[in-house]
Enzyme design. Structure first.
Site, PDB file in Angstrom:
ATOM      1  N   ASP A 204      -3.641   6.103   6.317  1.00 12.54           N
ATOM      2  CA  ASP A 204      -4.066   7.401   6.835  1.00 12.54           C
ATOM      3  C   ASP A 204      -5.071   7.140   7.960  1.00 12.54           C
ATOM      4  OD1 ASP A 204      -4.464  10.178   6.893  1.00 12.54           O
ATOM      5  OD2 ASP A 204      -5.958  10.135   5.305  1.00 12.54           O
TER       6      ASP A 204
ATOM      7  N   GLU B 277       0.855  -1.195   0.000  1.00 12.54           N
ATOM      8  CA  GLU B 277       0.000   0.000   0.000  1.00 12.54           C
ATOM      9  C   GLU B 277       0.894   1.250   0.000  1.00 12.54           C
ATOM     10  OE1 GLU B 277      -2.449   1.567  -0.697  1.00 12.54           O
ATOM     11  OE2 GLU B 277      -4.010   1.545   0.835  1.00 12.54           O
ATOM     12  N   ASP B 278       0.364   2.350  -0.480  1.00 10.08           N
ATOM     13  CA  ASP B 278       1.156   3.588  -0.500  1.00 10.08           C
ATOM     14  C   ASP B 278       1.167   4.269   0.864  1.00 10.08           C
ATOM     15  OD1 ASP B 278      -1.547   4.311  -0.610  1.00 10.08           O
ATOM     16  OD2 ASP B 278      -1.308   5.762  -2.240  1.00 10.08           O
TER      17      ASP B 278
ATOM     18  N   ARG C 156       1.705  11.892  -9.527  1.00  8.51           N
ATOM     19  CA  ARG C 156       2.151  10.520  -9.263  1.00  8.51           C
ATOM     20  C   ARG C 156       3.563  10.266  -9.769  1.00  8.51           C
ATOM     21  NH1 ARG C 156      -2.318   7.576  -7.496  1.00  8.51           N
ATOM     22  NH2 ARG C 156      -4.300   8.063  -8.475  1.00  8.51           N
TER      23      ARG C 156
ATOM     24  N   LYS D  86       0.525   7.883   8.588  1.00  9.30           N
ATOM     25  CA  LYS D  86       0.239   9.134   9.309  1.00  9.30           C
ATOM     26  C   LYS D  86      -0.422   8.773  10.632  1.00  9.30           C
ATOM     27  CE  LYS D  86      -1.126  11.862   5.287  1.00  9.30           C
ATOM     28  NZ  LYS D  86      -2.291  12.499   4.663  1.00  9.30           N
TER      29      LYS D  86
ATOM     30  N   PHE E  86      -0.771  16.523   3.644  1.00 12.90           N
ATOM     31  CA  PHE E  86      -1.130  15.812   2.419  1.00 12.90           C
ATOM     32  C   PHE E  86       0.100  15.727   1.519  1.00 12.90           C
ATOM     33  CE2 PHE E  86      -3.123  14.716  -1.544  1.00 12.90           C
ATOM     34  CZ  PHE E  86      -4.080  13.812  -1.122  1.00 12.90           C
TER      35      PHE E  86
HETATM   36  P1  IMP Z   1      -7.223   5.589   4.525  1.00  8.41           P
HETATM   37  O1  IMP Z   1      -8.263   4.625   4.088  1.00  8.41           O
HETATM   38  O2  IMP Z   1      -7.776   6.794   5.203  1.00  8.41           O
HETATM   39  O3  IMP Z   1      -6.111   4.934   5.350  1.00  8.41           O
HETATM   40  O4  IMP Z   1      -6.569   6.195   3.239  1.00  8.41           O
HETATM   41  C1  IMP Z   1      -5.733   5.456   2.427  1.00  8.41           C
HETATM   42  C2  IMP Z   1      -5.743   6.013   1.025  1.00  8.41           C
HETATM   43  O5  IMP Z   1      -5.984   7.426   0.997  1.00  8.41           O
HETATM   44  C3  IMP Z   1      -4.367   5.829   0.434  1.00  8.41           C
HETATM   45  O6  IMP Z   1      -4.252   4.586  -0.203  1.00  8.41           O
HETATM   46  C4  IMP Z   1      -4.251   7.010  -0.492  1.00  8.41           C
HETATM   47  O7  IMP Z   1      -4.760   6.661  -1.757  1.00  8.41           O
HETATM   48  C5  IMP Z   1      -5.117   8.095   0.104  1.00  8.41           C
HETATM   49  N1  IMP Z   1      -4.322   9.084   0.882  1.00  8.41           N
HETATM   50  C6  IMP Z   1      -4.295   9.260   2.204  1.00  8.41           C
HETATM   51  N2  IMP Z   1      -3.467  10.258   2.570  1.00  8.41           N
HETATM   52  C7  IMP Z   1      -2.922  10.698   1.418  1.00  8.41           C
HETATM   53  C8  IMP Z   1      -1.943  11.718   1.118  1.00  8.41           C
HETATM   54  O8  IMP Z   1      -1.382  12.427   1.988  1.00  8.41           O
HETATM   55  N3  IMP Z   1      -1.656  11.868  -0.196  1.00  8.41           N
HETATM   56  C9  IMP Z   1      -2.212  11.131  -1.187  1.00  8.41           C
HETATM   57  N4  IMP Z   1      -3.112  10.172  -0.948  1.00  8.41           N
HETATM   58  C10 IMP Z   1      -3.466   9.956   0.345  1.00  8.41           C
END
Ligand code: IMP
Length: 176
Positions: free
Chosen positions: A102, A98-99, A164, A130, A151
């Protein structure tokens, strides 16, 4: 269209060095085993392609596409499955790549989805985390970098589909 360069938070060299370490760690932990790698599209595509080159194990690569963000910088609170993997993971060692974690919602949803398919093991590698935003408890087995609540874009991560292709992780400021 004008080109902006977001301020660097993590450089190309730092990413490359960390990926080398993560690859060696994963190789050691799964010694003698096969691995199904699931790359979470689109954000993890660069991290995944660099990381698997540093894992010295027999790998089968799968892609899955999930979305929770739409075009903004805050999570919508819903996770949609846009594209599923094409092979069964039953009885297999799975490594999700995963990237960023959050709120943790995307990964929590994905883990629930995969666990009913009875894999032998499931591990998670995430380039970024994060901690201040976490709402759902998620265990990251292989983490690249913990970052503050900003972000970020680049190295696969986007804002509204852009940035990207940047080779580093940058902070998206209001001026960008
Ligand atoms: P989560 O479900 O809130 O953990 O969010 C995960 C997804 O939100 C990641 O796979 C990203 O695609 C996107 N995301 C969350 N924070 C960022 C950021 O700072 N930059 C770009 N994409 C983000």
């Amino acid at each position: 269209m004008e080109l902006f360069s977001p301020e660097a938070l993590i450089t190309e060299e730092e990413i490359s060095h960390r990926i080398q370490e993560l690859g060696a760690h994963i190789t050691k932990e799964f010694e003698g085993e096969d691995l199904v790698v699931i790359c979470v599209l689109k954000g993890a595509f660069i991290f995944c392609s660099d990381l698997i080159k540093k894992i010295n194990l027999p790998i089968k690569l799968e892609f899955i596409s999930l979305s929770s963000y739409g075009d903004g910088t805050t999570s919508s609170g819903n996770v949609r499955l846009d594209m599923d993997i094409s092979e069964s993971v039953e009885g297999k060692n799975v490594l999700i790549i995963e990237d960023i974690v959050d709120t943790g919602l995307t990964i929590k949803t994905l883990l629930e989805m995969l666990n009913v398919r009875k894999p032998k093991t499931v591990r998670l590698a995430s380039l970024l985390f994060k901690p201040n935003k976490l709402k759902h408890k998620v265990k990251i087995d292989y983490l690249g970098f913990e970052i503050e609540d900003k972000f970020v874009v680049g190295y696969g991560l986007d804002y509204a589909g852009r940035y990207r292709e940047l080779p580093y992780i940058g902070i998206l400021n209001a001026g960008n």
